[in-house]
Scaffold this motif. Structure first.
Motif, PDB file in Angstrom:
ATOM      1  N   LYS A 161       2.260  10.091   8.364  1.00  8.61           N
ATOM      2  CA  LYS A 161       1.206   9.072   8.317  1.00  8.61           C
ATOM      3  C   LYS A 161      -0.152   9.690   8.598  1.00  8.61           C
ATOM      4  O   LYS A 161      -0.269  10.721   9.248  1.00  8.61           O
ATOM      5  N   HIS A 162      -1.186   8.994   8.088  1.00 11.26           N
ATOM      6  CA  HIS A 162      -2.563   9.338   8.423  1.00 11.26           C
ATOM      7  C   HIS A 162      -2.900   8.743   9.788  1.00 11.26           C
ATOM      8  O   HIS A 162      -2.268   7.778  10.223  1.00 11.26           O
ATOM      9  N   ASN A 168      -7.383   1.888   6.699  1.00  7.02           N
ATOM     10  CA  ASN A 168      -5.944   2.150   6.523  1.00  7.02           C
ATOM     11  C   ASN A 168      -5.241   1.887   7.857  1.00  7.02           C
ATOM     12  O   ASN A 168      -4.886   2.804   8.588  1.00  7.02           O
ATOM     13  N   TYR A 173       0.483   7.014   3.620  1.00  7.15           N
ATOM     14  CA  TYR A 173       0.062   7.839   2.490  1.00  7.15           C
ATOM     15  C   TYR A 173       0.215   6.970   1.242  1.00  7.15           C
ATOM     16  O   TYR A 173       1.194   6.243   1.116  1.00  7.15           O
ATOM     17  N   ASN A 174      -0.757   7.065   0.310  1.00  3.43           N
ATOM     18  CA  ASN A 174      -0.484   6.403  -0.967  1.00  3.43           C
ATOM     19  C   ASN A 174       0.387   7.321  -1.823  1.00  3.43           C
ATOM     20  O   ASN A 174       0.609   8.481  -1.480  1.00  3.43           O
ATOM     21  N   GLN A 177      -1.128  10.858  -2.677  1.00  5.01           N
ATOM     22  CA  GLN A 177      -1.164  11.804  -1.554  1.00  5.01           C
ATOM     23  C   GLN A 177       0.247  12.247  -1.183  1.00  5.01           C
ATOM     24  O   GLN A 177       0.506  13.428  -0.929  1.00  5.01           O
ATOM     25  N   PHE A 178       1.137  11.284  -1.175  1.00  6.93           N
ATOM     26  CA  PHE A 178       2.540  11.551  -0.842  1.00  6.93           C
ATOM     27  C   PHE A 178       3.142  12.559  -1.821  1.00  6.93           C
ATOM     28  O   PHE A 178       3.901  13.456  -1.429  1.00  6.93           O
ATOM     29  N   TYR A 222       2.191   1.327  -1.059  1.00  7.33           N
ATOM     30  CA  TYR A 222       1.673   2.686  -1.222  1.00  7.33           C
ATOM     31  C   TYR A 222       0.838   2.864  -2.486  1.00  7.33           C
ATOM     32  O   TYR A 222       0.546   3.990  -2.871  1.00  7.33           O
ATOM     33  N   GLU A 493       5.924   7.832  12.089  1.00  6.54           N
ATOM     34  CA  GLU A 493       6.224   9.023  11.304  1.00  6.54           C
ATOM     35  C   GLU A 493       7.223   9.908  12.050  1.00  6.54           C
ATOM     36  O   GLU A 493       7.486   9.729  13.240  1.00  6.54           O
TER      37      GLU A 493
END
Length: 634
Positions: A161-162, A168, A173-174, A177-178, A222, A493
């Motif tokens: 995770k961010h 957000n 992560y979208n 990015q993932f 996501y 996470e």
């Protein structure tokens, strides 16, 4: 914009027969044009509705503005609405025969509102430009019987995770990015495939995606459908296969979902003894209804066709096959022969697997089936269900029960590690250590292991090596490859910070070594489904809790000898019988200091001598470290 849309009599006929495998191109919401006017064509199946209207942002959610026209045969309602834009929220307002109004999400929607909202969104999923032709062409020749397959099971929302921000708040992560972060990790580790949990739209995070309301929509948690296509495309460009969890067994009762869709049981069995799962509080699909089978089979085709998915792991297969699954006496209805087999579900599976595997060469259909149902991976024409592979739940249960034991007690449970070889070739198996084994107070993998901290790591490395030596494809859930300490939770996470500690980093290094070793030597995969690919040297040394066996390659070259010691006792003069008077090269020692152990080996090559041992003419002596596995190449 898509082509001009609309149902024909043939479309209706095929849907009624359960063989319209591209029905998703008609049902749902599809951007198109009528004359020169752009808009959206809507179509929904609601056979017992009194009337249906489209409601949405574009008409103020007013059920009087856009009534749909009913086609004469099948209970399909359709309507073209001009000027509706992509991304617009909508639902179907269904007036039941009793005059009630139901506001339902679109069963065939390609995109959904992000929860807690539950409306459908208009999407045009035709615009993406794929760049994975090299992968797709090579996939044609993939053979699940003979090729390596090591699967990394991942829940996208809790993998990484961010930091949480106002923009957000969930840290997700979208998909894009993932894609980059996941591909980097999977390539570094050496997995061949990822299996993604919770992709189809679902309302409740805590269901992990196993209670689906949007079968044709990648979850909006996501990103967009295009973002999900980017993820698959990027993984393919990095030579990583993509498997999705798929849930045709049941669906939730949420008011906006499939349950009692037009005021009557449409997608579920009408008799609650067949149509409800008492344990799960969910509805069961009616596998005897052609349109319902069509919904599900076309959905499998949809993921392969529109998203280039390489395989589906089919959840809860046993619950579909047995009419009395999770039910007490009086809660279930026998079939016409008085038995507990769901004949309609059996036929559904044969139909499903024949269509998908026939249409998409090189893909896999994997059954999560927890009983001894025969021929799950057998050919449909021979009475099987037609799956490519089956999760080996029996192996998993025995393996974990054995590994959890104090080593002193392992000698009394020696059979738990050998029993699986008595049925290893009855199906085409995947050995799994899945998410289900590290939740609900079952402990993480590292904390299942007995002993002090150091012994836990040695136990786990030995267990993983045994797993990679055992016939069958491989699956590890995320976090298990570096010794995640906490049980998994979808809310946070993984504990990536643990990799700053040497013991966790070296465990990860070891699993990486195993994964690359697995892909390098055909002995470990090419004979998975051939009894000639495995041979016990000694399966009976219960007192010492030592197992030795050989994995053989189809060519007879580069065979591998495994010697597994599951007690904390060093065997300085251990002797192992071998099939040939050859040199045996040590290629993996789980007790090596570079993997956190304390037994370095200066000698790498051992020459067999003519000395009878383990009922073999030849043997060699070897200093076998405690709680370790040694792998020799010959």
């Amino acid at each position: 914009m898509g082509k001009k849309l609309g149902f024909s009599d043939l479309d209706e006929y095929l849907f009624g027969e359960g063989t319209h495998y591209e029905i998703y191109r008609l049902l749902g919401a599809h951007p198109t044009a009528k004359g020169k006017k752009k808009g959206v064509y809507f179509a929904v199946w609601a056979p017992h509705a009194a009337s249906v209207a489209v409601v949405g942002e574009f008409n103020g959610w007013d059920e009087k503005k856009h009534p749909m026209q009913r086609r004469k045969n099948m209970g399909i309602y359709e309507l073209f609405i001009p000027d509706v834009k992509e991304g617009s929220l909508y639902k179907y307002c269904i007036t039941t025969k009793k005059g009630e109004l139901l506001y339902k999400a679109d069963p065939y929607a390609n995109w959904s509102e992000k929860r807690p909202g539950n409306a459908s969104r208009v999407a045009d999923i035709s615009r993406f430009t794929w760049g994975d032709s090299v992968w797709m062409n090579k996939r044609q020749s993939f053979d699940a019987d003979k090729d390596p397959m090591s699967v990394y099971e991942v829940h996208p929302g809790s993998w990484m995770k961010h930091p949480f921000t106002e923009e957000n708040k969930e840290g997700f992560y979208n998909y894009r990015q993932f894609a980059h972060a996941l591909a980097d990790y999977v390539k570094k580790m050496g997995y061949t495939h990822v299996e993604l949990m919770g992709i189809a739209e679902h309302p409740f995070d805590g269901s992990w995606g196993y209670q689906v309301t949007g079968y044709y929509a990648p979850t909006s948690r996501y990103g967009t459908p295009g973002d999900f296509k980017y993820l698959v495309n990027y993984l393919h460009k990095n030579k990583i296969g993509v498997i999705l969890d798929w849930v045709p067994a049941h669906f939730p009762k949420d008011a906006h979902g499939l349950a009692d869709f037009d005021g009557t049981p449409v997608y579920e069995y009408a008799d609650p003894r067949k149509g409800e799962h008492p344990d799960w509080g969910t509805k069961v699909f009616d596998y005897g209804k052609n349109e319902v089978k069509n919904f599900l089979i076309a959905n499998a085709v949809f993921w392969m066709e529109e998203y280039h998915i390489d395989g589906l792991r089919v959840d809860a297969v046993a619950s579909m096959l047995y009419l009395d699954y999770g039910r007490e006496d009086g809660q279930w209805v026998p079939n016409k022969y008085g038995e507990n087999k769901n004949l309609e579900a059996i036929e559904f599976f044969r139909h499903l697997n024949s269509v998908v595997l026939g249409k998409y060469k090189g893909t896999v259909m994997i059954a999560e089936e927890s009983t001894a149902w025969p021929m799950v991976t057998g050919r449909p024409e021979e009475g099987g269900l037609g799956f490519s592979l089956k999760w080996n739940m029996g192996w998993m249960h025995d393996f974990l029960e054995y590994m959890k034991l104090d080593p002193y007690f392992r000698k009394f449970n020696h059979y738990k590690m050998t029993f699986s070889l008595t049925y290893a070739y009855s199906e085409r198996y995947v050995l799994v250590l899945s998410h289900d084994e590290v939740v609900h107070l079952k402990c993480s993998m590292i904390n299942k292991m007995p002993g002090e901290a150091g012994e836990k790591f040695e136990n786990l490395k030995a267990g993983y090596t045994y797993m990679f030596g055992h016939p069958g494809k491989k699956l590890l859930f995320m976090g298990q490859d570096f010794g995640q300490l906490q049980e998994w939770s979808e809310e946070r996470e993984l504990d990536w910070y643990l990799l700053a500690e040497e013991s966790h980093q070296k465990l990860q290094d070891f699993v990486k070594e195993l994964l690359f070793l697995y892909k390098k030597y055909p002995a470990l995969y090419a004979n998975d489904h051939n009894p000639e690919g495995f041979e016990w040297i000694n399966a009976d040394d219960a007192d010492k809790s030592i197992f030795s066996f050989i994995r053989k390659s189809p060519t007879g070259r580069n065979n591998l000898l495994f010697v597994c010691n599951f007690t904390p006792v060093e065997r300085k003069d251990y002797r192992v019988g071998v099939p040939k008077r050859k040199q045996y090269k040590l290629i993996l020692n789980s007790a090596d200091p570079r993997f956190g152990g304390d037994h370095e080996r200066s000698q790498q090559v051992y020459k067999a001598v003519k000395k009878n041992w383990d009922n073999r003419e030849f043997s060699f002596g070897y200093e076998l470290p405690p709680l370790s596995v040694s792998v020799f190449l010959y």
